[in-house]
Design a protein around this motif. Structure first.
Motif, PDB file in Angstrom:
ATOM      1  N   PHE A 256     -20.096  18.406 -34.631  1.00 49.09           N
ATOM      2  CA  PHE A 256     -21.004  19.404 -34.169  1.00 49.09           C
ATOM      3  C   PHE A 256     -22.313  19.421 -34.284  1.00 49.09           C
ATOM      4  CE2 PHE A 256     -16.957  21.412 -34.884  1.00 49.09           C
ATOM      5  CZ  PHE A 256     -16.673  22.242 -33.866  1.00 49.09           C
ATOM      6  N   TYR A 257     -23.020  19.445 -33.263  1.00 50.36           N
ATOM      7  CA  TYR A 257     -24.677  18.981 -33.449  1.00 50.36           C
ATOM      8  C   TYR A 257     -25.462  20.377 -33.161  1.00 50.36           C
ATOM      9  CZ  TYR A 257     -23.793  14.205 -33.902  1.00 50.36           C
ATOM     10  OH  TYR A 257     -23.321  12.800 -34.443  1.00 50.36           O
ATOM     11  N   SER A 258     -26.579  20.701 -33.748  1.00 45.82           N
ATOM     12  CA  SER A 258     -27.356  21.720 -33.410  1.00 45.82           C
ATOM     13  C   SER A 258     -27.788  21.629 -32.067  1.00 45.82           C
ATOM     14  CB  SER A 258     -28.529  21.666 -34.452  1.00 45.82           C
ATOM     15  OG  SER A 258     -29.594  22.460 -34.113  1.00 45.82           O
ATOM     16  N   LEU A 259     -27.884  22.631 -31.074  1.00 47.39           N
ATOM     17  CA  LEU A 259     -28.297  22.929 -29.867  1.00 47.39           C
ATOM     18  C   LEU A 259     -29.770  22.526 -29.853  1.00 47.39           C
ATOM     19  CD1 LEU A 259     -27.901  23.828 -26.917  1.00 47.39           C
ATOM     20  CD2 LEU A 259     -28.567  26.222 -27.672  1.00 47.39           C
ATOM     21  N   THR A 260     -30.467  23.172 -30.770  1.00 45.46           N
ATOM     22  CA  THR A 260     -31.906  22.899 -30.688  1.00 45.46           C
ATOM     23  C   THR A 260     -32.698  21.885 -31.468  1.00 45.46           C
ATOM     24  OG1 THR A 260     -32.253  24.487 -32.320  1.00 45.46           O
ATOM     25  CG2 THR A 260     -32.161  25.350 -30.148  1.00 45.46           C
ATOM     26  N   LYS A 261     -31.962  21.387 -32.365  1.00 44.53           N
ATOM     27  CA  LYS A 261     -32.251  20.304 -33.113  1.00 44.53           C
ATOM     28  C   LYS A 261     -31.823  18.912 -32.691  1.00 44.53           C
ATOM     29  CE  LYS A 261     -32.803  23.334 -36.948  1.00 44.53           C
ATOM     30  NZ  LYS A 261     -32.374  23.857 -38.507  1.00 44.53           N
ATOM     31  N   GLY A 262     -30.646  19.160 -32.385  1.00 44.38           N
ATOM     32  CA  GLY A 262     -29.838  17.765 -31.976  1.00 44.38           C
ATOM     33  C   GLY A 262     -29.462  16.950 -33.176  1.00 44.38           C
ATOM     34  N   THR A 263     -29.311  17.539 -34.272  1.00 46.49           N
ATOM     35  CA  THR A 263     -28.802  16.922 -35.524  1.00 46.49           C
ATOM     36  C   THR A 263     -27.405  17.392 -35.795  1.00 46.49           C
ATOM     37  OG1 THR A 263     -29.894  18.493 -36.800  1.00 46.49           O
ATOM     38  CG2 THR A 263     -31.276  16.580 -36.830  1.00 46.49           C
ATOM     39  N   LYS A 264     -26.870  16.606 -36.390  1.00 50.79           N
ATOM     40  CA  LYS A 264     -25.457  16.636 -37.056  1.00 50.79           C
ATOM     41  C   LYS A 264     -25.364  17.706 -38.022  1.00 50.79           C
ATOM     42  CE  LYS A 264     -20.872  14.624 -37.890  1.00 50.79           C
ATOM     43  NZ  LYS A 264     -20.399  13.416 -38.478  1.00 50.79           N
ATOM     44  N   VAL A 265     -24.476  19.076 -37.811  1.00 47.45           N
ATOM     45  CA  VAL A 265     -24.445  19.948 -38.862  1.00 47.45           C
ATOM     46  C   VAL A 265     -23.025  19.785 -39.607  1.00 47.45           C
ATOM     47  CG1 VAL A 265     -24.098  22.381 -38.985  1.00 47.45           C
ATOM     48  CG2 VAL A 265     -25.633  21.477 -37.243  1.00 47.45           C
ATOM     49  N   ALA A 266     -23.374  19.890 -40.883  1.00 45.03           N
ATOM     50  CA  ALA A 266     -22.036  19.989 -42.091  1.00 45.03           C
ATOM     51  C   ALA A 266     -21.447  21.088 -41.900  1.00 45.03           C
ATOM     52  CB  ALA A 266     -22.609  19.322 -43.466  1.00 45.03           C
ATOM     53  N   ILE A 267     -19.973  21.047 -41.651  1.00 41.92           N
ATOM     54  CA  ILE A 267     -19.185  22.134 -41.725  1.00 41.92           C
ATOM     55  C   ILE A 267     -18.152  22.353 -42.992  1.00 41.92           C
ATOM     56  CG2 ILE A 267     -17.363  23.448 -40.380  1.00 41.92           C
ATOM     57  CD1 ILE A 267     -19.862  23.212 -38.869  1.00 41.92           C
ATOM     58  N   ARG A 268     -18.494  23.275 -43.423  1.00 41.10           N
ATOM     59  CA  ARG A 268     -17.890  23.378 -44.839  1.00 41.10           C
ATOM     60  C   ARG A 268     -16.398  23.399 -44.776  1.00 41.10           C
ATOM     61  NH1 ARG A 268     -21.134  28.699 -47.434  1.00 41.10           N
ATOM     62  NH2 ARG A 268     -22.999  27.614 -47.669  1.00 41.10           N
ATOM     63  N   ALA A 269     -15.534  22.870 -45.867  1.00 39.47           N
ATOM     64  CA  ALA A 269     -14.081  22.789 -45.775  1.00 39.47           C
ATOM     65  C   ALA A 269     -13.536  24.204 -45.459  1.00 39.47           C
ATOM     66  CB  ALA A 269     -13.462  21.893 -46.925  1.00 39.47           C
ATOM     67  N   GLY A 270     -12.372  24.129 -44.868  1.00 42.46           N
ATOM     68  CA  GLY A 270     -11.765  25.295 -44.431  1.00 42.46           C
ATOM     69  C   GLY A 270     -12.559  26.341 -43.525  1.00 42.46           C
ATOM     70  N   GLU A 271     -13.832  25.910 -43.075  1.00 45.05           N
ATOM     71  CA  GLU A 271     -14.469  26.615 -41.870  1.00 45.05           C
ATOM     72  C   GLU A 271     -14.590  26.060 -40.698  1.00 45.05           C
ATOM     73  OE1 GLU A 271     -17.355  29.017 -45.079  1.00 45.05           O
ATOM     74  OE2 GLU A 271     -18.204  27.552 -43.570  1.00 45.05           O
TER      75      GLU A 271
END
Length: 320
Positions: free
Chosen positions: A79-94
């Motif tokens: 998943f990447y931020s719409l406005t920043k274009g950077t990858k977003v870390a998703i917490r385990a289980g979420e």
């Protein structure tokens, strides 16, 4: 201070333009609400990071939301931020979820009035001031003078006119309408069939041509003319009806293109069919059958009646 529509009773009270606008907006905001997935195309281009724009058809990607941030998904789980274009870390289980917005009648129509006709458009744009003026006059003239009567009237008209956006039945289908396509539905409560237009014409002009129309069940005015014109004793009636029906045919479009006739015809129909008395019993089914001739759209008519009650705070203001 002027009371709000939430605390204002409209029994024997006129609507201001602001009253009417608030009521219609309130009903539209509550009616036909559905949750819809949002896509990148729904976001202004300047808010989308350049990273995403390098991909073809990037606007077609669905949006996700995670911890308040809008994201675009790439591959199975990135998943990447719409406005920043950077990858977003998703917490385990979420997991991010689809980003949705509610769509309602207000989302679609905003504050527009009678602006959606394909054919027979209003001659001049209808403002809330003009609409309120015509409604107030019709309510006084046809004794639609209590909250419950006005609510039932509004609800039926809301359905008949596609949420107060059309005063004409946009269809070329003439089958089933007596007199043909010239007498399709028009007005806040769709006036249909040649005999109803003749009756309303008589009402407006203080004439009695309807008395010449001694129809059989299921017979329109033009059907009747065709049946009697060969009868020497009734030929005069046939000639009179033929002449007046051409005037009625020319007049008929005004019921869709002039807000005065669109509202007044509905008020006339309402009183003529003793709908005030039915509205007093708060029986939506009985009112609907009189308006529609059957139960077509009955669930929607019940639904809209309740919405107008809610927005006009009927139950609180009229506790039994």
């Amino acid at each position: 201070m002027e009371p709000s529509t939430k605390t204002k009773c409209f029994c024997r009270t006129d609507f201001t333009a602001e009253d009417l606008k608030n009521i219609i907006k309130g009903v539209r905001e509550k009616s036909n609400v559905v949750s819809q997935k949002q896509f990148v195309s729904s976001v202004p281009s300047e808010q989308v990071a350049a990273f995403h724009k390098k991909y073809a058809n990037y606007q077609l990607n669905p949006l996700y939301i995670y911890q308040g941030e809008l994201l675009i998904k790439y591959g199975a789980s990135d998943f990447y931020s719409l406005t920043k274009g950077t990858k977003v870390a998703i917490r385990a289980g979420e997991s991010p979820v689809f980003y949705t917005k509610d769509k309602s009648d207000y989302t679609v129509f905003k504050d527009g009035l009678f602006h959606n006709n394909t054919n027979e458009k209003m001659a001049t744009p209808v403002t809330y001031a003009a609409f309120a003026k015509e409604l107030n006059a019709a309510f006084q003239k046809y004794e639609i003078n209590t909250c419950v009567r006005k609510i039932h009237f509004f609800a039926q008209c809301y359905l008949e006119t596609w949420r107060f956006t059309k005063a004409y039945e946009d269809t070329t289908r003439a089958a089933g309408y007596k007199g043909g396509a010239s007498f399709l539905g028009r007005g806040l409560i769709h006036l249909t069939n040649d005999y109803n237009y003749l009756a309303y014409y008589d009402h407006l002009n203080n004439t009695q041509y309807c008395k010449l129309y001694k129809n059989r069940i299921g017979e329109g005015v033009f059907d009747y003319i065709g049946r009697i014109q060969g009868d020497a004793t009734l030929r005069g009636d046939a000639q009179k009806l033929t002449q007046v029906m051409e005037e009625v045919r020319r007049f008929a479009p005004k019921v869709a293109t002039d807000i005065h006739y669109a509202v007044d015809s509905a008020g006339w129909f309402w009183k003529k069919n003793k709908l005030n008395e039915l509205a007093d019993t708060d029986d939506v089914r009985a009112v609907s059958i009189k308006v529609n001739g059957g139960t077509n759209g009955l669930p929607e008519r019940i639904y809209y009646t309740q919405l107008f009650k809610d927005v006009m705070n009927f139950d609180l203001l009229h506790k039994k």
